[in-house]
Design a protein around this motif. Structure first.
Motif, PDB file in Angstrom:
ATOM      1  N   ALA A 148       1.048  -0.799   0.182  1.00 16.06           N
ATOM      2  CA  ALA A 148       0.043   0.097   0.116  1.00 16.06           C
ATOM      3  C   ALA A 148       0.969   1.576  -0.537  1.00 16.06           C
ATOM      4  N   SER A 168       3.208  -1.578   4.303  1.00 11.51           N
ATOM      5  CA  SER A 168       2.481  -0.015   3.687  1.00 11.51           C
ATOM      6  C   SER A 168       3.676   0.575   3.899  1.00 11.51           C
ATOM      7  N   GLU A 181      -5.975   0.684   3.821  1.00 13.32           N
ATOM      8  CA  GLU A 181      -6.544  -0.219   3.133  1.00 13.32           C
ATOM      9  C   GLU A 181      -5.310  -1.940   3.126  1.00 13.32           C
TER      10      GLU A 181
END
Ligand code: FMN
Length: 174
Positions: free
Chosen positions: A11, A56, A66
């Protein structure tokens, strides 16, 4: 037949985490290990993968929403496979000492309680205001940089990223 396919999923908002995922993927595709590198929203079925690496960017001391959602959705399946995480932020560009690493490790506690990873990579990212939109969040960030707290620029340490990828390879295939 043993499936040696590893998923690297990420992400990212401004792209630095995506490029780190690609580098990890490149490093892991050795021998008969197959690798797929995908943004989290493109991942549907984890059953085809032997292991999963999820990464992430950090915004406001948290994994992106997300990324948290990905771990929540796939929690049961991820718990059955070797699972590793990596986290990209600018704090680790300030100092990569234990004290800072421990602070960053606290931000990913919500991930760890859902699925226990075999390893956690912590990497410095990028702060480039030319590539970020002008909004309240980035204005606050500019102030933090102006105060000399956060550094600017591309702070990614490709050697550290490569070394971590090499270190997890055997853990992902166990
Ligand atoms: C709005 C915003 C908030 C951020 N918040 C943090 C933070 O709380 N702690 C930190 O260490 N880095 C923070 N960063 C730095 C990012 O984690 C870093 O720029 C990272 O490389 C971004 O990854 P990306 O290019 O994949 O989006 C923030 C960046 C932005 C743009």
């Amino acid at each position: 037949m043993i499936n040696n396919k590893i998923l690297i999923t990420y992400a990212s908002r401004a792209g630095s985490t995506a490029e780190i995922a690609e580098a990890i993927g490149k490093s892991l595709s050795q021998g008969d290990t197959q690798v797929e590198v995908l943004p989290m929203q493109d991942v549907k079925d984890l059953s085809v993968y032997r292991a999963v690496v999820a990464g992430s960017a950090i915004r406001n001391s948290k994994w992106l929403p997300e990324a948290m959602q990905f771990v929540r959705t796939h929690r049961a399946v991820l718990s059955q496979k070797p699972f590793a995480t990596f986290t990209v932020c600018i704090t680790l560009a300030m100092s990569n000492t234990d004290q800072y690493r421990q602070a960053v490790a606290v931000w990913i506690q919500p991930v760890r309680v859902l699925v226990k990873p075999v390893s956690e990579g912590l990497f410095a990212g990028i702060l480039d205001f030319n590539k970020l939109p002008l909004n309240w969040d980035t204005v606050k960030l500019r102030a933090v940089v102006a105060l000399g707290i956060f550094p600017k620029g591309d702070r990614r340490d490709w050697k550290a990223i490569q070394a971590w990828a090499e270190s997890i390879h055997p853990l992902l295939l166990q």
